[in-house]
Motif scaffolding. Structure first.
Motif, PDB file in Angstrom:
ATOM      1  N   PHE A 254       0.835  -1.203   0.000  1.00 14.88           N
ATOM      2  CA  PHE A 254       0.000   0.000   0.000  1.00 14.88           C
ATOM      3  C   PHE A 254       0.872   1.256   0.000  1.00 14.88           C
ATOM      4  O   PHE A 254       0.615   2.192  -0.764  1.00 14.88           O
ATOM      5  N   THR A 255       1.897   1.286   0.844  1.00 17.37           N
ATOM      6  CA  THR A 255       2.776   2.457   0.933  1.00 17.37           C
ATOM      7  C   THR A 255       3.476   2.711  -0.390  1.00 17.37           C
ATOM      8  O   THR A 255       3.574   3.854  -0.854  1.00 17.37           O
ATOM      9  N   ARG A 256       3.977   1.634  -1.013  1.00 15.34           N
ATOM     10  CA  ARG A 256       4.655   1.789  -2.297  1.00 15.34           C
ATOM     11  C   ARG A 256       3.694   2.289  -3.364  1.00 15.34           C
ATOM     12  O   ARG A 256       4.006   3.234  -4.104  1.00 15.34           O
ATOM     13  N   ARG A 257       2.504   1.681  -3.450  1.00 14.75           N
ATOM     14  CA  ARG A 257       1.535   2.070  -4.470  1.00 14.75           C
ATOM     15  C   ARG A 257       1.029   3.496  -4.226  1.00 14.75           C
ATOM     16  O   ARG A 257       0.832   4.268  -5.172  1.00 14.75           O
ATOM     17  N   PHE A 258       0.832   3.856  -2.970  1.00 12.95           N
ATOM     18  CA  PHE A 258       0.371   5.202  -2.621  1.00 12.95           C
ATOM     19  C   PHE A 258       1.360   6.251  -3.133  1.00 12.95           C
ATOM     20  O   PHE A 258       0.979   7.234  -3.773  1.00 12.95           O
ATOM     21  N   ARG A 259       2.641   6.002  -2.858  1.00 11.31           N
ATOM     22  CA  ARG A 259       3.651   6.966  -3.296  1.00 11.31           C
ATOM     23  C   ARG A 259       3.733   7.021  -4.825  1.00 11.31           C
ATOM     24  O   ARG A 259       3.937   8.086  -5.405  1.00 11.31           O
TER      25      ARG A 259
END
Length: 335
Positions: A254-259
């Motif tokens: 989620f963190t990677r995709r969000f960024r």
């Protein structure tokens, strides 16, 4: 209208050059032209000028007839320099004598902004020396070569260093103009302009100008639903694991995709949304500061004060005083 007059609202002069990008000129006129007071009065007067009045070539198959010459710059409260296609040709980093003479007309204390590679003009004029600035990411290497005395930030949408502002690309000119409207007249006015123009009301200047995955793949997943849900629940704690679970992702994914999609970390994005909510509440409600802090998700007035100071340079009380009338009533409220 022949020129600015003393009774005009905030006066904006747009300095265009041959090869101007039509969209950039339209952005300035559209956004500032839509900004009105609660009574419906225009908050800005926007006029276009060029070095030699007459037909100005654009990057398309049309020309723009510009009636005003560089004398308009001496009367402006804000000067905006959009891109010209000449910015993309090899240059030595110096201004032509006519352009240098035109910029010399600008009064001290005038706010000056550039869109995209218009920053090359500001740098060549010495207006960016020692200042933080940005330009289009494709032109950053050349900018550094020509202007090593500028603190270039190649990753952001726009910068503000005192009374000089720069933006990264064509569309980030929208973000920059909305930022100036917000700084001048508050969140409600800027949001109304954004709604009328059908653009996002706020993208922070620190957001990455080049997002690796701006549109989710058709077969992939997105963080959009989690972001929408978070905006409806800013007043409560929003742990990362809860947001990730809404998208059925691990926290790491989620963190990677969000960024990739937003250009910011989830934590930074949430803080910016909470600041924006707090600003709106300070402008449009009579809630005490501690309630504003709670409703925006900061928990305490101390936390709100810290984050608002970081974002705007003023305290919650000072911010409210700026954007409310003498009797504590909003200067402008959304319909």
């Amino acid at each position: 209208m022949a020129a600015f007059v003393a009774s005009d609202p905030h006066r904006i002069a747009v300095l265009v050059r041959p090869g101007l990008l039509q969209m950039e000129l339209g952005i300035v006129h559209q956004l500032f032209g839509q900004a009105v007071s609660a009574a419906g009065d225009p908050l800005y007067t926007v006029l276009t000028c060029t070095l030699a009045p007459g037909a100005v070539r654009t990057d398309g198959d049309v020309t723009v007839n510009v009636a005003h010459g560089p004398e308009l710059l001496a009367e402006a409260d804000t000067v905006i320099v959009p891109t010209s296609d000449e910015d993309y040709t090899p240059v030595d980093g110096r201004l032509s004598p006519p352009l240098a003479a035109a910029l010399a007309r600008i009064r001290p204390g005038t706010r000056i902004a550039s869109i995209c590679t218009g920053s090359f003009v500001l740098a060549a004029a010495g207006l960016l020396k020692g200042r933080r600035a940005t330009t289009h990411w494709k032109s950053c290497d050349r900018f550094r070569e020509l202007h090593p005395d500028v603190r270039l930030d190649p990753d952001v949408l726009y910068t503000e260093d005192g009374d000089v502002l720069t933006s990264a690309g064509v569309a980030s000119g929208i973000d920059l103009c909305l930022h100036m409207i917000r700084a001048d007249h508050g969140v409600a006015v800027a949001n109304a302009v954004a709604r009328t123009t059908v653009v996002p009301p706020h993208r922070d200047g620190g957001q990455a100008q080049y997002i690796r995955r701006p549109v989710p793949e058709a077969t992939g997943s997105s963080t959009g639903a989690a972001r929408a849900w978070a905006l409806d629940h800013l007043e409560r704690p929003l742990p990362l694991r809860e947001l990730a679970a809404l998208e059925s992702m691990s926290v790491r994914t989620f963190t990677r995709r969000f960024r990739e999609e937003v250009g910011l970390s989830p934590a930074r994005w949430l803080t910016l949304q909470r600041v924006e909510r707090a600003r709106q509440l300070l402008e449009e409600s009579d809630l005490p500061v501690d309630r504003v802090a709670a409703n925006a998700g900061f928990g305490t007035a101390v936390s709100l004060r810290h984050h608002l100071l970081e974002a705007t340079g003023v305290t919650p009380t000072a911010y409210r005083r700026t954007f409310r009338g003498p009797h504590g009533t909003p200067l402008w409220s959304a319909p």
